[in-house]
Design a protein around this motif. Sequence first.
Motif, mmCIF file in Angstrom:
data_model
loop_
_atom_site.group_PDB
_atom_site.id
_atom_site.type_symbol
_atom_site.label_atom_id
_atom_site.label_comp_id
_atom_site.label_asym_id
_atom_site.label_seq_id
_atom_site.Cartn_x
_atom_site.Cartn_y
_atom_site.Cartn_z
ATOM 1 N N ALA A 130 0.806 -1.213 0.000
ATOM 2 C CA ALA A 130 0.000 0.000 0.000
ATOM 3 C C ALA A 130 0.848 1.276 0.000
ATOM 4 N N ALA A 131 2.167 1.135 0.024
ATOM 5 C CA ALA A 131 3.028 2.318 -0.061
ATOM 6 C C ALA A 131 3.521 2.447 -1.502
ATOM 7 N N GLU A 132 3.536 3.683 -1.993
ATOM 8 C CA GLU A 132 3.902 3.855 -3.397
ATOM 9 C C GLU A 132 5.411 3.970 -3.586
ATOM 10 N N LYS A 133 6.039 4.864 -2.773
ATOM 11 C CA LYS A 133 7.479 5.091 -2.933
ATOM 12 C C LYS A 133 8.235 4.219 -1.962
ATOM 13 N N ARG A 134 8.634 3.056 -2.472
ATOM 14 C CA ARG A 134 9.275 2.096 -1.571
ATOM 15 C C ARG A 134 10.792 2.119 -1.742
ATOM 16 N N TYR A 135 11.442 2.826 -0.835
ATOM 17 C CA TYR A 135 12.894 2.928 -0.843
ATOM 18 C C TYR A 135 13.399 2.766 0.577
ATOM 19 N N TYR A 136 14.726 2.788 0.680
ATOM 20 C CA TYR A 136 15.328 2.985 1.996
ATOM 21 C C TYR A 136 15.494 4.491 2.158
ATOM 22 N N TYR A 137 15.153 5.024 3.307
ATOM 23 C CA TYR A 137 15.267 6.465 3.525
ATOM 24 C C TYR A 137 16.255 6.754 4.637
ATOM 25 N N LYS A 138 17.059 7.787 4.389
ATOM 26 C CA LYS A 138 17.938 8.256 5.451
ATOM 27 C C LYS A 138 17.203 9.386 6.159
ATOM 28 N N THR A 139 16.900 9.185 7.429
ATOM 29 C CA THR A 139 16.131 10.202 8.142
ATOM 30 C C THR A 139 16.634 10.293 9.585
ATOM 31 N N ILE A 140 15.817 10.915 10.440
ATOM 32 C CA ILE A 140 16.210 11.145 11.824
ATOM 33 C C ILE A 140 15.459 10.172 12.719
ATOM 34 N N ILE A 141 16.086 9.725 13.752
ATOM 35 C CA ILE A 141 15.428 8.771 14.649
ATOM 36 C C ILE A 141 14.167 9.406 15.239
ATOM 37 N N ALA A 160 11.508 10.112 13.576
ATOM 38 C CA ALA A 160 10.915 11.055 12.622
ATOM 39 C C ALA A 160 9.447 10.741 12.356
ATOM 40 N N GLY A 161 8.678 11.781 12.137
ATOM 41 C CA GLY A 161 7.298 11.603 11.707
ATOM 42 C C GLY A 161 7.302 10.955 10.333
ATOM 43 N N VAL A 162 6.559 9.883 10.171
ATOM 44 C CA VAL A 162 6.656 9.144 8.909
ATOM 45 C C VAL A 162 6.145 9.944 7.722
ATOM 46 N N SER A 163 5.233 10.867 7.980
ATOM 47 C CA SER A 163 4.670 11.632 6.863
ATOM 48 C C SER A 163 5.736 12.455 6.144
ATOM 49 N N SER A 164 6.881 12.658 6.814
ATOM 50 C CA SER A 164 7.920 13.475 6.190
ATOM 51 C C SER A 164 8.585 12.779 5.003
ATOM 52 N N PHE A 165 8.485 11.479 4.922
ATOM 53 C CA PHE A 165 9.155 10.801 3.804
ATOM 54 C C PHE A 165 8.318 9.729 3.121
ATOM 55 N N ILE A 166 7.213 9.345 3.717
ATOM 56 C CA ILE A 166 6.562 8.138 3.217
ATOM 57 C C ILE A 166 5.887 8.306 1.860
ATOM 58 N N GLY A 167 5.509 9.548 1.510
ATOM 59 C CA GLY A 167 4.858 9.745 0.223
ATOM 60 C C GLY A 167 3.420 9.268 0.257
ATOM 61 N N THR A 168 2.858 9.047 -0.927
ATOM 62 C CA THR A 168 1.455 8.648 -0.978
ATOM 63 C C THR A 168 1.268 7.200 -0.566
ATOM 64 N N ILE A 169 0.251 6.991 0.208
ATOM 65 C CA ILE A 169 -0.126 5.614 0.504
ATOM 66 C C ILE A 169 -1.595 5.444 0.140
ATOM 67 N N GLU A 170 -1.969 4.198 -0.095
ATOM 68 C CA GLU A 170 -3.343 3.940 -0.507
ATOM 69 C C GLU A 170 -4.319 4.285 0.602
ATOM 70 N N GLU A 171 -5.525 4.596 0.175
ATOM 71 C CA GLU A 171 -6.555 4.917 1.146
ATOM 72 C C GLU A 171 -6.887 3.667 1.953
ATOM 73 N N ASP A 172 -7.304 3.868 3.170
ATOM 74 C CA ASP A 172 -7.672 2.763 4.036
ATOM 75 C C ASP A 172 -6.565 1.709 4.127
ATOM 76 N N SER A 173 -5.420 2.155 4.542
ATOM 77 C CA SER A 173 -4.340 1.185 4.718
ATOM 78 C C SER A 173 -3.770 1.343 6.123
ATOM 79 N N ARG A 174 -3.036 0.330 6.532
ATOM 80 C CA ARG A 174 -2.477 0.351 7.879
ATOM 81 C C ARG A 174 -0.975 0.561 7.821
ATOM 82 N N MET A 175 -0.529 1.500 8.624
ATOM 83 C CA MET A 175 0.892 1.754 8.687
ATOM 84 C C MET A 175 1.449 1.109 9.952
#
Lengths: 444, 392
Positions: free
Chosen positions: A268-279, A281-296
Amino acid sequence: MKVIKLRRGYNIKLIGETVRTVEQAPFPPKVAFKPTDFEGMKPKLLVQVGDEVKVGTPLAFDKKNERVKIISHVSGKVSEIVRGERRVIEAIVIEPDGKQTDEGLNLDKENFNKESIIETLLKSGLFLNFVQRPFNKIANPADTPRDIFISAMDSAPLAAEDSFILESNESSFQKGLDILSHLTSGKVRLSFKPADKTFAEFNNCELYNFKGPHPAGNVGVHIHHISPIKNANDIVWSCSVQAVIRIGRLFETGKINSEIIVKVAGSAAEKRYYYKTIIGAGVSSFIGTIEEDSRMISGNVLTGKKIEETGFIGFKDNLITVIPEATKPEFLGWLNPGFSKRSWWKTFVSAIITPKKAFQADTNIGGGNRSIVINSIYEEVVPMRILPSYLIKSILAEDIEEMEALGIYEVSEEDFALCEYICPSKTEFQHIIRKGLNLMEKEG
Amino acid sequence: MKFLYDFIQKFGPLFKKGGKLEKLYPIYEMGEGFMFVLPHRTKTGSHIRDAIDMKRFMITVYVALIPAFIFGIFNAGYQHFLSLGITVTIWQIILKGAIVVIPIYLIVLITGGIWEVLFACVRKHEINEGFLITSFLIPLIVPPTIPWWQLVTATTFGIVIGKEIFGGVGMNIFNPALVARAFLFFAFPKAMSGNSVWTVFGGKVVDTYTSATPLAVISDTVSASGGIIEVLADKGYTLWNMFLGIIPGSIGETSTLMILLGLLILLLTKTASWRIVLSVFVGGFAMITLLNQFAPEPTHIFALPAHYHFVMGGFAFGAVFMATDPVSSCGTNTGKYVFGFLIGVLAILVRTLNPAYPEGMMLAILLMNTFSPLIDHFVVQANKKRRLKYAS
């Protein structure tokens, strides 16, 4: 090097694998530290909403052990304290200023005796990476663990590849291993897949190869096969590859480095990569679009924690999985030949026509709760000399001696995740094991 | 199917807590679960779950029993016309078989269903799908001539005493279907033994028809000459006949071929334990080979080779469908080998050494059901001891 082959277990093949590249995520507008990430912690706040914090500022401490503190890894302002049921502190949310101003902790990176290393780890907050067995909870800095176990082979569905996270961090990892070796009275024991040859090069640790399906990568399985936990006082610690790298970096630079690598996976995640971020971190900062009605999920689909779209990465997690929620009722489901349904059991047609194909899983429980009927199947997915259904029943009966005799010290929730998955009676194995561990610790 | 789903959901509040028909909730749950796999989401623990549930599991076992059931219908009709010496079309055979067998099934299903629902409502637990299997097994292990009232009593006994008083599926000690069978055997011996109960007669029996089962034949070989295989062949029981199952006997257990077909389904879908099935046959084989050495004369029952034993009576049916009951068999994989082996040994022992019980499978399985917790106990103790060794 010892090679241990495991036959029992099961690989759940999910679609939604990730591209093997690292993307730089933008600096998150919100970061959170969640006391609930640390099993067994009773947090007491040291900051209030509106307080300025720096990298290294203590945010909360553990009432059970005041030396253990949650330390901020960003500089900025505390914007919110999220509380859950019965006012349990769920998250300390910080709005970072992006400057990463340091508290100026004067971390001791030269002295390699146990006490000063522990002190440095506590001050930097990295001590919280250690998980203690038995009881699978936060470690106690006063203990000297018999061994420290590191699993470099997460075998859970869609798990982050430790060998990929390791790339170009080899020297920090080695440094981390060196540091850890001072903390234990025994050895640092590193287990990895035979294919990941880079891990075979490291020194100052014992090396092991594990072969086999999930849960071959679980640290509990490694401990069991290398040198099992004997009793409640036989303490070992474990931590992740990423944690070792971070500890290594801390002692290389003398500074807290907040960077981590997180994998985003799941159909259900569109941009599936490894991300370099901060411990944290709010996931919305990098996760990109996800499908409606999905579980994170912060973590993997078997053991991870559900988070909201506005949620944050768990302290010890290096994976965000996004899968669709169950939405539609299925008419006469028991009659469905099951071309796209997947099961450890082979009661669906898919087992014959596409046995190896990855499939899409949603969050459907898939059936009603029943009493345990088939007792012996759980053995098939627990590659340890443990009798799962007997252990579970002793926990339900709250029979302390029986639990002890059947090996409760050796297990944690994650070791029983597959039992929970394959159970046709939909028994909540992980929840029961947690209950048992808590009871054992209290009464034992 | 949305309208149907909405329609069912509309009645939900009536049955749920606080509703007028709260007491009948298990019936609502059954109906709802029967029609739809509900989109209930995982809340704790693993976020994804296997697509299997108890319904699917039991349906798979049910499907595995269908070949034996269909053949049972055919054979009931076939034996009927064979005894009369009339040649008829296959459809007449099946029609006659269906007239005999279908009411038996329906009686068991309704009787069992009433008890199951009653207990579920009183005990406030869900209706367990296991009853579907029990009520399918009972018709297969009774003679086609069984009086219906006896069937009702036996089913009641099997479900209530064999299962419900222990707390329902998952808690019972004995296989409920076998409890029902044992009840019939001991309470109504006339209807369950002898040579005349295995075929539905209906007129004058022709001389060429043997109504005695092969097990009865081999138990009574006093005046015979030649070997035991010849004795059987004399009565029309060749290995092939018995393997196919065109012989008199209980409704579903005559055809080893159909049972093997069921076994294939069970093993391919992992719904039965291969460990048990294998060790039942190994145990039986070991015991038969031992007895073969002690056969006083070639016509003696001891002389019968293993492959004959396996296609006769309820041996195969018991090994595949009864011994593998996940609840009443051993709960450890190691224990299953012992459990199965001893069933095989005991079944042959009772069959050959006790002239009062020509068939030993039922008693062997029930006896081992009693002992399975003991076997498990030893396996669990061994596990604990091993741990104690490194823990101290």
